[in-house]
Design a protein around this motif. Structure first.
Motif, PDB file in Angstrom:
ATOM      1  N   ILE A  35      14.833  19.576  44.588  1.00 14.76           N
ATOM      2  CA  ILE A  35      15.062  20.829  43.857  1.00 14.76           C
ATOM      3  C   ILE A  35      16.429  20.751  43.200  1.00 14.76           C
ATOM      4  N   ILE A  36      16.465  20.923  41.888  1.00 14.41           N
ATOM      5  CA  ILE A  36      17.726  21.012  41.157  1.00 14.41           C
ATOM      6  C   ILE A  36      17.946  22.479  40.806  1.00 14.41           C
ATOM      7  N   SER A  37      19.001  23.079  41.363  1.00 13.22           N
ATOM      8  CA  SER A  37      19.318  24.479  41.082  1.00 13.22           C
ATOM      9  C   SER A  37      20.425  24.544  40.030  1.00 13.22           C
ATOM     10  N   VAL A  38      20.214  25.412  39.059  1.00 14.96           N
ATOM     11  CA  VAL A  38      21.182  25.614  37.978  1.00 14.96           C
ATOM     12  C   VAL A  38      21.687  27.045  38.104  1.00 14.96           C
ATOM     13  N   SER A  39      22.911  27.201  38.612  1.00 14.46           N
ATOM     14  CA  SER A  39      23.420  28.535  38.941  1.00 14.46           C
ATOM     15  C   SER A  39      24.944  28.528  38.829  1.00 14.46           C
ATOM     16  N   GLU A  40      25.499  29.419  38.054  1.00 13.83           N
ATOM     17  CA  GLU A  40      26.918  29.352  37.714  1.00 13.83           C
ATOM     18  C   GLU A  40      27.848  29.461  38.922  1.00 13.83           C
ATOM     19  N   CYS A  41      27.584  30.390  39.854  1.00  8.84           N
ATOM     20  CA  CYS A  41      28.407  30.560  41.056  1.00  8.84           C
ATOM     21  C   CYS A  41      29.877  30.818  40.726  1.00  8.84           C
ATOM     22  N   GLN A  44      16.837  18.474  27.843  1.00 10.91           N
ATOM     23  CA  GLN A  44      15.655  17.776  27.373  1.00 10.91           C
ATOM     24  C   GLN A  44      14.860  17.298  28.584  1.00 10.91           C
ATOM     25  N   VAL A  45      13.567  17.582  28.585  1.00  7.52           N
ATOM     26  CA  VAL A  45      12.695  17.191  29.696  1.00  7.52           C
ATOM     27  C   VAL A  45      11.449  16.533  29.120  1.00  7.52           C
ATOM     28  N   PRO A  46      10.750  15.755  29.936  1.00  9.06           N
ATOM     29  CA  PRO A  46       9.508  15.130  29.440  1.00  9.06           C
ATOM     30  C   PRO A  46       8.482  16.184  29.021  1.00  9.06           C
ATOM     31  N   ILE A  85      22.828  17.603  34.333  1.00 12.13           N
ATOM     32  CA  ILE A  85      21.459  17.886  34.770  1.00 12.13           C
ATOM     33  C   ILE A  85      20.500  16.795  34.307  1.00 12.13           C
ATOM     34  N   GLU A  86      20.588  16.405  33.039  1.00  7.34           N
ATOM     35  CA  GLU A  86      19.658  15.408  32.515  1.00  7.34           C
ATOM     36  C   GLU A  86      19.833  14.061  33.201  1.00  7.34           C
ATOM     37  N   GLN A  87      21.076  13.717  33.523  1.00 12.93           N
ATOM     38  CA  GLN A  87      21.326  12.443  34.199  1.00 12.93           C
ATOM     39  C   GLN A  87      20.731  12.463  35.614  1.00 12.93           C
ATOM     40  N   MET A 115      13.641  10.956  38.472  1.00 12.32           N
ATOM     41  CA  MET A 115      12.398  10.450  37.878  1.00 12.32           C
ATOM     42  C   MET A 115      12.212   8.975  38.208  1.00 12.32           C
ATOM     43  N   ASP A 116      13.304   8.220  38.167  1.00  7.95           N
ATOM     44  CA  ASP A 116      13.225   6.801  38.539  1.00  7.95           C
ATOM     45  C   ASP A 116      12.849   6.658  40.020  1.00  7.95           C
ATOM     46  N   LYS A 117      13.376   7.543  40.842  1.00  7.13           N
ATOM     47  CA  LYS A 117      13.099   7.487  42.282  1.00  7.13           C
ATOM     48  C   LYS A 117      11.613   7.709  42.582  1.00  7.13           C
ATOM     49  N   TYR A 118      11.016   8.694  41.894  1.00  9.51           N
ATOM     50  CA  TYR A 118       9.627   9.054  42.201  1.00  9.51           C
ATOM     51  C   TYR A 118       8.603   8.249  41.405  1.00  9.51           C
ATOM     52  N   GLY A 119       9.059   7.494  40.419  1.00  6.80           N
ATOM     53  CA  GLY A 119       8.159   6.575  39.734  1.00  6.80           C
ATOM     54  C   GLY A 119       7.465   7.151  38.514  1.00  6.80           C
ATOM     55  N   PRO A 120       6.628   6.336  37.868  1.00  5.35           N
ATOM     56  CA  PRO A 120       6.027   6.707  36.570  1.00  5.35           C
ATOM     57  C   PRO A 120       5.088   7.915  36.644  1.00  5.35           C
TER      58      PRO A 120
END
Length: 421
Positions: free
Chosen positions: A309-315, A16-18, A389-391, A397-402
């Protein structure tokens, strides 16, 4: 909030993303309704050469070069169709050469997966040996001063065919064409020259660039020293279905294919993002972290300096366990130190090119990885381990602000994102 499916292994993960997150995907092209007919048509009406069947004598020995298991090229379709089109050639005259580059040999079970049981049972199939000088032959020296060694069986064949698929490539501009030969079936010394630090660090050695790209130019020069008489390349959609076929001259037909891919795989954004979530387009490209750098590089094209960058890769295949990629990453304690080491002309080790690209990305943005790799292994690569990933996304998102901006590449390097000027 909206749900996005991210390619992961042979399936996907959903997050889930904004609603304001920008999803960056290649324009979807439907698979061809009759793939075999389209391929046979291309073999009979090629670009820049006579029809394939007219070029091959019944007495010729025919070498067919394929991509290894880390690539989604549908060799299980292309190779049988090539052999069928050349039915006047005895099967004992064929050899299929698995273009491993410096990758590990593929097992018989993997070759069956890649080519089908009948081909493996009836046609000679060999793994390329980049590290065995006895299996190589010197064919010349290119304009960059590199000695070019090619697979001996390939060079000695009467008729040579290279297969592959065309997609954006993070330092050669595009895959396919000459890259099926170089690095696919060249010697390790040539591979190291081809991926040297100066070439990889060249700003023109990047996604979607052909002209002025020294990596693509070197691949082309090396390929032409023992030019394949025929090329068969395809393009694929996100479901790995064939969307177009390009056959004929290895340079002319490939360039037509690159133009087609560029038209459908470019995606402009107004400005870079604070956070980019990317994949490595799932299996087979996300089998290890080495290959995952491609998806990370795609994300790096549109992430801000100091972004994440968040990478999603099974490896599933590790770093991988073979080669020097993992050991190189442990040689220094920071990405800058690693880059300085690799840029030192006195340093030369195969797989350094992937470590170099990774370090360049890490200097631009914080890197995170969701995979099967354990936390310590990921940390040793100077990457942040992701359990959820969502966490992780929420924390960033909190780090970079609204006013945080988020870009998502569900199919990773199958699209070339860029910031519009």
């Amino acid at each position: 909030m909206k749900q996005v499916k991210l390619a992961y292994g042979k399936d996907h993960v959903s997050i889930q993303v904004p609603d304001k997150a920008v999803v960056i995907e290649p324009r979807h092209l439907p698979g061809l309704s009759d793939e075999k007919s389209a391929v046979l048509e291309a073999l009979r009406k090629p670009i820049g050469t006579p029809p394939l069947k007219e070029m091959v004598k019944s007495t010729d020995t025919v070498a067919i070069v394929i991509a290894d298991i880390t690539r989604p090229t549908p060799s299980e379709k292309l190779v049988p169709w090539l052999i069928e089109e050349l039915s006047h050639v005895p099967k004992e005259n064929f050899v299929v050469i698995n273009g491993l580059g410096s990758h590990r040999p593929n097992t018989k079970e993997e070759l069956i997966q890649m080519l089908g049981q009948e081909v493996v049972d009836t046609i000679r199939v060999i793994n390329h040996e980049a590290f065995d000088d006895n299996e190589l032959v010197h064919v010349g020296c290119n304009s960059y001063g590199s000695n070019v060694y090619l697979n001996k069986t390939y060079v000695e064949a009467d008729f040579r065919i290279v297969t592959g698929f065309i997609e954006p490539h993070f330092f050669a501009g595009f895959s396919g064409g000459p890259k099926g030969i170089n690095p696919g079936i060249v010697g390790i010394k040539t591979i190291q020259d081809f991926h040297n630090a100066e070439m990889i660090g060249n700003p023109q050695s990047t996604w979607g660039v052909i002209d002025g790209n020294s990596v693509q130019d070197a691949a082309t020069q090396n390929c032409l020293m023992a030019k394949p008489e025929f090329m068969l390349n395809v393009t694929l959609n996100g479901e790995k279905e064939i969307t177009n076929v390009f056959a004929g001259d290895v340079i002319e037909a490939h360039r037509v294919g690159c133009a087609f891919v560029k038209e459908h795989a470019m995606f402009a954004v107004e400005k870079p993002f604070d956070i980019v979530i990317t994949t490595n387009s799932g299996y087979p490209l996300d089998q290890n972290l080495y290959q995952t750098v491609k998806g990370m590089s795609a994300g790096a094209q549109v992430v801000k300096e100091g972004g994440s960058i968040i990478s999603v890769s099974e490896c599933v295949d590790g770093l991988p366990s073979h080669g020097n990629f993992g050991p190189i990453l442990k040689m220094r304690s920071t990405p800058q130190e690693l880059l300085d080491m690799i840029n030192d002309p006195a340093f030369s080790m195969f797989d350094q090119w992937e470590a170099q690209k990774l370090a360049m990305i890490q200097l631009q943005a914080d890197c995170y990885l969701y995979s099967l790799l354990d936390e310590q292994t990921v940390a040793d690569c100077m990457i942040n381990h992701v359990e959820n990933i969502e966490q992780t996304l929420k924390q960033l998102m909190d780090k970079y602000g609204p006013d945080v901006t988020i870009g998502i590449l569900p199919l990773g390097p199958l699209v070339i994102p860029y910031v519009a000027q």
